[in-house]
Each structure stands twice: as structure tokens, then as C-alpha cells.
Design an enzyme around this catalytic site. Structure first.
Site, PDB file in Angstrom:
ATOM      1  N   GLY A  66     -12.823  76.073 -33.032  1.00 38.82           N
ATOM      2  CA  GLY A  66     -12.545  77.350 -33.005  1.00 38.82           C
ATOM      3  C   GLY A  66     -11.173  78.184 -33.808  1.00 38.82           C
ATOM      4  N   CYS A  93     -12.922  69.358 -32.766  1.00 46.03           N
ATOM      5  CA  CYS A  93     -11.486  69.966 -33.185  1.00 46.03           C
ATOM      6  C   CYS A  93     -11.061  70.868 -31.845  1.00 46.03           C
ATOM      7  CB  CYS A  93     -11.995  70.984 -34.304  1.00 46.03           C
ATOM      8  SG  CYS A  93     -10.649  71.505 -35.261  1.00 46.03           S
ATOM      9  N   TYR A  94     -11.230  72.292 -31.975  1.00 48.16           N
ATOM     10  CA  TYR A  94     -10.649  73.071 -30.742  1.00 48.16           C
ATOM     11  C   TYR A  94     -11.347  72.342 -29.646  1.00 48.16           C
ATOM     12  CZ  TYR A  94      -9.498  76.898 -27.831  1.00 48.16           C
ATOM     13  OH  TYR A  94      -8.899  77.703 -26.723  1.00 48.16           O
ATOM     14  N   HIS A 186     -14.815  67.458 -38.410  1.00 50.09           N
ATOM     15  CA  HIS A 186     -16.087  68.092 -37.989  1.00 50.09           C
ATOM     16  C   HIS A 186     -17.198  67.207 -38.598  1.00 50.09           C
ATOM     17  CE1 HIS A 186     -14.344  72.178 -36.988  1.00 50.09           C
ATOM     18  NE2 HIS A 186     -13.213  71.861 -37.618  1.00 50.09           N
ATOM     19  N   GLU A 188     -20.129  68.073 -38.320  1.00 48.92           N
ATOM     20  CA  GLU A 188     -21.572  68.916 -38.369  1.00 48.92           C
ATOM     21  C   GLU A 188     -21.533  69.472 -39.972  1.00 48.92           C
ATOM     22  OE1 GLU A 188     -18.685  69.623 -36.932  1.00 48.92           O
ATOM     23  OE2 GLU A 188     -18.322  71.953 -36.782  1.00 48.92           O
ATOM     24  N   ASP A 245     -39.612  86.021 -43.066  1.00 45.84           N
ATOM     25  CA  ASP A 245     -39.516  86.161 -41.677  1.00 45.84           C
ATOM     26  C   ASP A 245     -40.601  87.106 -40.785  1.00 45.84           C
ATOM     27  OD1 ASP A 245     -37.169  85.065 -42.020  1.00 45.84           O
ATOM     28  OD2 ASP A 245     -35.777  86.666 -41.894  1.00 45.84           O
ATOM     29  N   LYS A 397     -33.299  79.887 -40.373  1.00 53.08           N
ATOM     30  CA  LYS A 397     -34.097  80.218 -41.631  1.00 53.08           C
ATOM     31  C   LYS A 397     -34.917  79.100 -42.223  1.00 53.08           C
ATOM     32  CE  LYS A 397     -34.814  83.468 -44.828  1.00 53.08           C
ATOM     33  NZ  LYS A 397     -35.186  84.862 -44.440  1.00 53.08           N
TER      34      LYS A 397
HETATM   35  N1  GLN Z   1      -7.045  76.429 -34.075  1.00 57.77           N
HETATM   36  C1  GLN Z   1      -7.069  74.871 -33.725  1.00 57.77           C
HETATM   37  C2  GLN Z   1      -6.331  74.149 -34.913  1.00 57.77           C
HETATM   38  O1  GLN Z   1      -6.067  74.967 -35.756  1.00 57.77           O
HETATM   39  C3  GLN Z   1      -8.502  74.445 -34.000  1.00 57.77           C
HETATM   40  C4  GLN Z   1      -9.121  74.627 -35.123  1.00 57.77           C
HETATM   41  C5  GLN Z   1     -10.559  74.213 -35.299  1.00 57.77           C
HETATM   42  O2  GLN Z   1     -11.237  74.032 -34.372  1.00 57.77           O
HETATM   43  N2  GLN Z   1     -11.245  74.128 -36.446  1.00 57.77           N
HETATM   44  O3  GLN Z   1      -5.921  72.948 -34.765  1.00 57.77           O
END
Ligand code: GLN
Length: 541
Positions: A66, A93-94, A186, A188, A245, A397
């Protein structure tokens, strides 16, 4: 008012479900998408979701990335009950930072000196036991993709380091007793090549989710759900456009309730060449769908006359006219349905809402704005009193395409490029007149025909010809002409959020240009749009 329907048996009650809690990352939907790719069902909710409000227990929870910083005032935080639920948790991450913040008693995360965007080399550390399970089967040195500015400054109690990069000493952490994991990178995104293995390790091995989410099962379940929702007398109406769709949604309705589904196709005069006819053929003859085609092209074109340089106005006129026509037709169909033995009022409206639209409506945007109303067909008037039925609302999709194939819809239609609601009206820059529609249509038809002939249709995500509001001088048959300019646009994209123009070879462009200038009266020049998105958009208006 349109109201949303509560499904009798939502998929999260039938399938083992991994719940993804969204903190607003651009990639959250990809987490859900990846899990479904290996047949694990997954749903996404805003990070503010309260566990007590859920009607199911997920097999595991993933906390997404996030844009916020956990230590900021007003930063989003997850319902603390998540950490006591006893199911495995993966923070990304966040999400990792949120876990560390929770277990570190609101400390241990700070702004890093160096931001880390893009590729990084991750080295793993083995500890034995469940701690190693997340990275099972991965090389000890892997490439990952990072996008963060904050980092863990120290480890929360009971956690150990399982992976690091030169810049992030705590790039992967795991709880020493509980099945809780955090990663700074990440998994994903495709730029983390082994990310899918890691997500699979989490969902299948650690959370013990069954891998039984398949399209065939989805079809059976969805048909049963539609039948129980609508009952054996109810009628459903829905607009179809010939796009994938609405066609897939209509076919599903047909399978579920037969002719009590009424498809309406409005010819707005700005469809592609021969489109209304083709759609009628495919849907009515090919798929057996109960279809009414309304030719309202004159009304649309009359209302569009005189709008010269305000694209938003064009969109509004088309949207409002569509609603007028659809509403009128719905009344007629309801009246007719009422006189048949199986009659009932039409009380349902079919909508081809996809999961990304739902995600957009559900995403965390601030504590007071958790849920927006879903978009509906240009905002149908309150007095229509229709309840929404959205059979594709759990699908992405490409899953809709797979469903289309499962339902026997032909490949050409399933792989059709998206086409905007306002049609070629927004591909005619400037005033939309019957003559301009003719020119834009013919040019577009040639371009698409050549793309198909060259075997490129599926490599390109969207392609069209636009008519520019300028004239240029040319020479044709020794005569000076002062005619119009066609701009070709073709883009490649996976999610339509960013896109790049398609690198046709010169011979192809030459062929298209020659055909358009020769075959379309009123055009003396053809140009190719070489703008990516951003800064351009895919459509021109
Ligand atoms: N904002 C947080 C950071 O900069 C998390 C970033 C993220 O989840 N991509 O570390």
C-alpha cells in the site's frame, strides 16, 4: 434504485478461500489473480474489513502492499483480530510492515535512507521447520521486485530473518512459532520470476487450501445460484453490446433461465461496420439468446449533431439516450412477459461487472469511503426498480474469456478487442455526422481486417482507426485534394492501465495506408499514433 443481490451460496462458502486484505497497492488484484491461476480461490476485501462481519473463515490471509507508511497518523491498520484467528498470514511490503508494527508494539518500522524500486537480489537463510516453508523449492539466490521507501529497523519479538537483500536486512521474516510470514518484495508481479511458487507454497502447503477452483465448477455453481436467485418465474433483462463480457453473461443467463432472460441490443449509430447485424447473428442464431435489437441510430445521431469539441458531452448524450431507449424497451418487454403463462414483472437487471470493477468499488480509499456504489449502465433511473444480477463479479477478464470458451462461445468473439460504450463517436474527433461515421467505420474495418490477415489480432490488445478533425492537402490522380486524416492506433497492454503502441513493420503500415486512402472516400492521409499510455490514453477522447 438498483440494489445489489446477496448470493445464496457465494464461492467463499464452497471453495477454500484465501482472503487478501487490500491496503491500496496497485498490485493487490494480482495476488488474487495469481492464486486463482493455480486453482486456489481467493477474494479481496478492504483492509478495514472486520473479521466479525465475515460469513466464512478463510484458510489464510494475505496483507497487501500500500502507498501509506504504517507509522504515519491516519495510516490504515488491519483489524487486530486477524492476528488471533489462528490461520496463516502473509504480509507483502506494507503488509510486512503492518505485521512488524503490530508485533513490535508500534515500533520497528521507519523511513529507509535508500528507497528500493525495481530488481533486487534476495538471499535466503534456512532455519528448519515451518519457517522455511514459504521459500521451499526456490533457489537460494533469487531475483525479486521491490517498491518501497520504508523498512524494518529491527525485528519484532519472536520473528526471525529468512531472506535479505543488500538494502533490506529484513526482506523476509517469519514468526518462530506461528505460521506468519512477511516479505518486503512483491511476489505477485511477473518481475519476481519465482513469485508464483512462493504464493503457492503459502496457499497450498502452508494454508492447506484445496486447489479445486475451476471454470467448470464455477459455471455449475453460478447457474444454480442464478436459478435460486431469480426463482422459476422471474425475468431478467440485460443490455448486450457484442463484447465478450456482456455476451458471456448473457449466455450464462440463457443456460440458467432460458427465454426468461431478455437481451437488448441498442444500435446507437456509432457501432463498428456491420456490427449490429453480426451481434444479432451471433447471439440470436449462434447462442440462442432471446434478443431484441433496437435501431435507435437516428435518434443518437440527431442528438449528437452540433457537439464539436466536448468529448464529455458526447459521452453524456450517448449515455442518456441509451438509458431512455433501454427503459422504454424494458417496459415493453415487461408488458409482453406479463401476458405469457410464466409471467412475472421484470425485476432483475443483468450486469457484466467484472472483479476489477468490484475491487475499485471496495478498495481502501480512506476510512469514510470504504464502499462506493457500483457503476451501472450509465446510472439507470431510480424508478426502474431493478435488482442487479452480476454473474461475472468474481472474475477477471481472462477468466471471463475462459468461461466463454467453456460455454461454447466462438474464439473470435471471446478474444474480441474491447470497444467503448460511446463507440466510434469518441474515435471521431470533432463533430459526429453520418458522413464522419461512414469514414471512420470504413477505415477501421480495413485496419482490423489487415490486422487479422497478418495474424496479429491476438497480439494486440486494442486497435482502431480514428478520424482527426483536420484536413490536409494531397494529390490524387493529378488532382489537388483537401481531405481528412485517419490516425491508426494499436496498443499492447495486460491490464489497460498502462499501454505501449504496437511496433508494426513498415510493410504492414504501408499496406493499410494504401488501402485506406484508396478505398475510403474523403481520406487523403494516414498516420500512426506512437504515444504510450501514459501520457496518452488508449482512446483518443
Ligand atoms: N509505503 C510503504 C513503503 O514505501 C509500503 C510500500 C508498498 O507496500 N509497496 O515502504
Amino acid at each position: 434504485m438498483t440494489t445489489d443481490a446477496t448470493p445464496p451460496v457465494p464461492p467463499h462458502k464452497t471453495f477454500d478461500t484465501i482472503l487478501v486484505l487490500d491496503f491500496g497497492s496497485q498490485y493487490t488484484h494480482l495476488i488474487t489473480r495469481r492464486l486463482r491461476e493455480f486453482n486456489v480461490y481467493s477474494e479481496m476485501l478492504p483492509c478495514t474489513a472486520k473479521l466479525a462481519d465475515l460469513d466464512f473463515t478463510p484458510k489464510g490471509i494475505i496483507l497487501s502492499g500500500g502507498p501509506y507508511s504504517v507509522y504515519e497518523e491516519g495510516a490504515p491498520h488491519v483489524d487486530h483480530a486477524v492476528f488471533d484467528l489462528g490461520v496463516p498470514i502473509l504480509g507483502i511490503c506494507y503488509g510486512l510492515q503492518e505485521m512488524a508494527w503490530h508485533f513490535g508494539k508500534n515500533a520497528g518500522v521507519a523511513a529507509g535512507e535508500k528507497r528500493e524500486y525495481g530488481h533486487a537480489h534476495l538471499s535466503l537463510q534456512q532455519h528448519g521447520g515451518h519457517v522455511d516453508e514459504l521459500f521451499k523449492g526456490l533457489d537460494s539466490d533469487i531475483e525479486v521486485w521491490m517498491s518501497h521507501g520504508d523498512k524494518l529497523s529491527h525485528m519484532p519479538e519472536h520473528f526471525v530473518t529468512v531472506a535479505q537483500t543488500p538494502n533490506s536486512p529484513y526482506a523476509g521474516i517469519a514468526h518462530s512459532d506461528k505460521k506468519m510470514y512477511g516479505i518486503q518484495f512483491h511476489p505477485e508481479v511477473t518481475h519476481t520470476p519465482q513469485g508464483k511458487v512462493l504464493l503457492r507454497n503459502f496457499a497450498v502447503d502452508i494454508c492447506q487450501s484445496r486447489t479445486d477452483w475451476t471454470m467448470g465448477k464455477f459455471v455449475d455453481q453460478e447457474i444454480a445460484r442464478i436459478r435460486s436467485l431469480v426463482g422459476d418465474k422471474g425475468h431478467v433483462i440485460g443490455a448486450v453490446s457484442g463484447g465478450v463480457d456482456s455476451t458471456v453473461a448473457a449466455k450464462l443467463m440463457k443456460e440458467a433461465i432460458g427465454d426468461r432472460f431478455h437481451a437488448v441490443m441498442v444500435d446507437n449509430g456509432v457501432l463498428r461496420l456491420n456490427e449490429a447485424k453480426q451481434v444479432k447473428e451471433t447471439l440470436e442464431k449462434g447462442l440462442g439468446i432471446n434478443l431484441t435489437v433496437v435501431d435507435a441510430s437516428d435518434l443518437f445521431l440527431d442528438r449528437l449533431a452540433g457537439i464539436k469539441d466536448d468529448p464529455e458531452k458526447k459521452r453524456k448524450v450517448i449515455g442518456n439516450t441509451f438509458i431512455d431507449i433501454f427503459q422504454q424497451k424494458a417496459k415493453e418487454i415487461a408488458a409482453a412477459a406479463h401476458n405469457t403463462p410464466s409471467a412475472g414483472e421484470i425485476e432483475w437487471l443483468l450486469q457484466g461487472t467484472l472483479y476489477p470493477d468490484v475491487i475499485e468499488s471496495l478498495s481502501f480509499k480512506g476510512p469514510s469511503q470504504t464502499i462506493k456504489t457500483h457503476h451501472n449502465v450509465g446510472g439507470l433511473p431510480a424508478d426502474m426498480n431493478l435488482k442487479l444480477i452480476e454473474p461475472l463479479r468474481e472474475l477477471f477478464k481472462d477468466e471471463v474469456r475462459a468461461l466463454g470458451v467453456e460455454l461454447g462461445i466462438n474464439e473470435d468473439l471471446v478474444w474480441r478487442h474491447p470497444f467503448p460504450g460511446p463507440g466510434i463517436a469518441i474515435r471521431i474527433l470533432g463533430e459526429v455526422t453520418r458522413e464522419q461515421v461512414r469514414i471512420a467505420r470504413e477505415a477501421d474495418h480495413i485496419f482490423i481486417e489487415e490486422i487479422r490477415a497478418a495474424g496479429l489480432y491476438r497480439n494486440i490488445s486494442q486497435a482502431f482507426a480514428a478520424l482527426l478533425p483536420v484536413k490536409a492537402v494531397g494529390v490524387m490522380g493529378d488532382k489537388r485534394v483537401h481531405d481528412q486524416v485517419i490516425a491508426l492506433r494499436a496498443v499492447e497492454t495486460s491490464d489497460f492501465m498502462t499501454a505501449d503502441w504496437y511496433p508494426f513493420d513498415g510493410a504492414f503500415l504501408k499496406r493499410v495506408s494504401r488501402r485506406i486512402v484508396n478505398e475510403v472516400n474523403g481520406v487523403c492521409r494516414v498516420v500512426y499514433d506512437i504515444t504510450s499510455k501514459p501520457p496518452g490514453t488508449i482512446e483518443m477522447e
